[in-house]
Each structure stands twice: as structure tokens, then as C-alpha cells.
Write a protein that holds these residues in place. Sequence first.
Motif, PDB file in Angstrom:
ATOM      1  N   LYS A 118       0.837  -1.209   0.000  1.00 31.48           N
ATOM      2  CA  LYS A 118       0.000   0.000   0.000  1.00 31.48           C
ATOM      3  C   LYS A 118       0.866   1.251   0.000  1.00 31.48           C
ATOM      4  N   ILE A 119       1.831   1.274   0.921  1.00 35.45           N
ATOM      5  CA  ILE A 119       2.692   2.464   1.021  1.00 35.45           C
ATOM      6  C   ILE A 119       3.493   2.638  -0.269  1.00 35.45           C
ATOM      7  N   LYS A 120       4.015   1.536  -0.769  1.00 33.83           N
ATOM      8  CA  LYS A 120       4.789   1.583  -2.016  1.00 33.83           C
ATOM      9  C   LYS A 120       3.968   2.225  -3.140  1.00 33.83           C
ATOM     10  N   ALA A 121       2.716   1.807  -3.256  1.00 33.58           N
ATOM     11  CA  ALA A 121       1.860   2.341  -4.324  1.00 33.58           C
ATOM     12  C   ALA A 121       1.649   3.844  -4.165  1.00 33.58           C
ATOM     13  N   PRO A 165      -2.822   7.963  -5.259  1.00 35.86           N
ATOM     14  CA  PRO A 165      -2.586   9.286  -4.668  1.00 35.86           C
ATOM     15  C   PRO A 165      -2.022   9.137  -3.256  1.00 35.86           C
ATOM     16  N   TYR A 166      -1.064   9.965  -2.931  1.00 36.19           N
ATOM     17  CA  TYR A 166      -0.496   9.928  -1.583  1.00 36.19           C
ATOM     18  C   TYR A 166      -1.527  10.416  -0.584  1.00 36.19           C
ATOM     19  N   PRO A 211      -8.365  -1.525  -7.921  1.00 37.28           N
ATOM     20  CA  PRO A 211      -7.872  -2.068  -9.195  1.00 37.28           C
ATOM     21  C   PRO A 211      -6.553  -2.813  -9.059  1.00 37.28           C
ATOM     22  N   GLN A 212      -5.825  -2.587  -7.980  1.00 39.41           N
ATOM     23  CA  GLN A 212      -4.506  -3.205  -7.857  1.00 39.41           C
ATOM     24  C   GLN A 212      -4.529  -4.644  -7.382  1.00 39.41           C
TER      25      GLN A 212
END
Lengths: 159, 159
Positions: free
Chosen positions: A51-54, A61-62, B27-28
Motif C-alpha cells: 500500500k505504502i509503495k503504491a 494518490p499519496y 484495481p490493484q
Amino acid sequence: MLHRFKQGLAVSILLAVSGSVLAQQLPQLKPEEATRYRKAGYAFANRNMLKIKAMLDGSLPYNKDQVLAAATVINSTVNSGMGALYLPGTEKDIGSEKTRLKPEFFTQPDKVKEVAGACRTAGSKLATAAASSNQAQVRVAFDDMGKAGKGCHDAFRKD
Amino acid sequence: MLHRFKQGLAVSILLAVSGSVLAQQLPQLKPEEATRYRKAGYAFANRNMLKIKAMLDGSLPYNKDQVLAAATVINSTVNSGMGALYLPGTEKDIGSEKTRLKPEFFTQPDKVKEVAGACRTAGSKLATAAASSNQAQVRVAFDDMGKAGKGCHDAFRKD
């Protein structure tokens, strides 16, 4: 005598992994339960790393609240006393409970102490960074958490 | 039209479960990954519920640091945006990824909202109680967390 030595070694390793936490819980868990919970904890922590990586790589979006929520899962997991889940015998598959833990985990207490301590510290720093809302700091702490995890895997996980 | 309705319903349920968190991550994830991570998160939270239980019922010495560590895992898990892990289709086994989720999860958004909200609130109160070091308060909050989890299972888990 050898048995006693092995017991002592196992306790040393558990303390190294868990800090002072939860070593006394050992008698309550069956080895296959320890393996199952260990894998569950790391799987869910990994989900939160992704999740954080994405959010850091722009796939999502951050969002500082989401980063903090994920970092808190990761930190609370690695600092929850994972050592109690490394029971002797859990380097082997038990029934349907598979593991990639290398047997070396139970013979290299100094290395266990090193990599486990690095993971606990990295988790704590990641949570602190996430709480700060400073994205650059989160990025550094995230990379360090990844390196700490890789250090553990390189040493003690079959791939 | 029906498809759009179903999409809207799925989003409503996700928001109900997760609060405002992480619905856009959908979507991920593949459905089987969602199931796997969902089960991992709950399994590790359950492990930590059992830790606290053992310290409350006297099976293990009460240790406030261990209770806090376990409560933090539980709270961070139920408040991590679990809703994103309830993808349409994940009420069915997918390959080797089994689930006990009832199909009703995807048709009863109001009930989902109710039980998910109760879990998030109970997690938060458990963490607050654990941080207070007040054992009586922890006992109440632990029981409430158990009831909240049971409320979710009674409604949406096959047993």
C-alpha cells in the motif's frame, strides 16, 4: 545435555527476535499454529508495505492517513513479539502448513538478533515518519524497512 | 443498469467497511489476493486477541506492554481499511484460497456498515484501554472487541 543446550539456544533466539516480549507464551502454541500466525502476520504486513509503495511510486494518490494506518500495522506487527512464533520444528512444513524458514534460524542466534533488531527498529522509524506527514522522511523509512525485511529474508528464508 | 447498480452497491459496502480509507486501491488487487490478505489480517488479529485473553484469564502473567502491543495490532488491523479486501467475487473460494464469507455481505450494506463500524470502534477503544494500563478497562474493552467480532461473524461468516 544437548537437549538442554538446544532449549537454551531456542530461548536465546526467541529473546533476540522478540525483545523481552512473549517468550513465555511458548507452551500455549502448537508448532503448526505458530507457523500459521507467523505467516499471517508477515503477509498482512507485506500487504501494507505494498500500500505504502503504491502511494510513494504514484500508482495511488499519496494519502497521509492511509500511509499512517499502513505503517502502524507494519510497526505493530514487527514489534508484537514475533519471536514467540518461531518454535523449534517450525523450520519444517507441518501438515498443510508450509514454511520457507531456513533451519539456520535455529543455529545462528547472533544473526537472528541482528536482523530481527533491524526490523523492529525500521518498523518503529516507519511509524514515526508516517506520523510526521513528511513524505520524504516516509520514503527513506520505507526503503529502510524494505532493506530490513530483505536482510531477514536473505538470511533465513528459502526463495 | 444492473451492473452499474452492483458497482454502486459494492462501493457503498467498501466505504461502509473501510470508512473513507482505501476504496480506490481496488484495481490493484486480484480477488484471490484480497481474500488471502483479508484472512491473514484477521488471523493475526485473532492471534493477538488470544494473547490478551490468556493474560486476562490468568493463563499468562498480565503484562501491560504485551497487552498494549497486542491491542495495537488488533486496532491497527481493523482500522487499516479492510473494506478494500472485500472484492466482488471473494465470497467464493478462488483456487486454493478458501473463504467463509457469506454472499449476503454483498447485498446487505446497512448491516455491513453496522458490524464494521462496531469493529472499528471496539478496536480503537481496546487500544485506548491497553494504553491506560487499567486492567479492568482492558477487560471490558476486550469483551466488547470479542462481541464486535462475533457480530461480524454471525452476520457474514459461514461456520
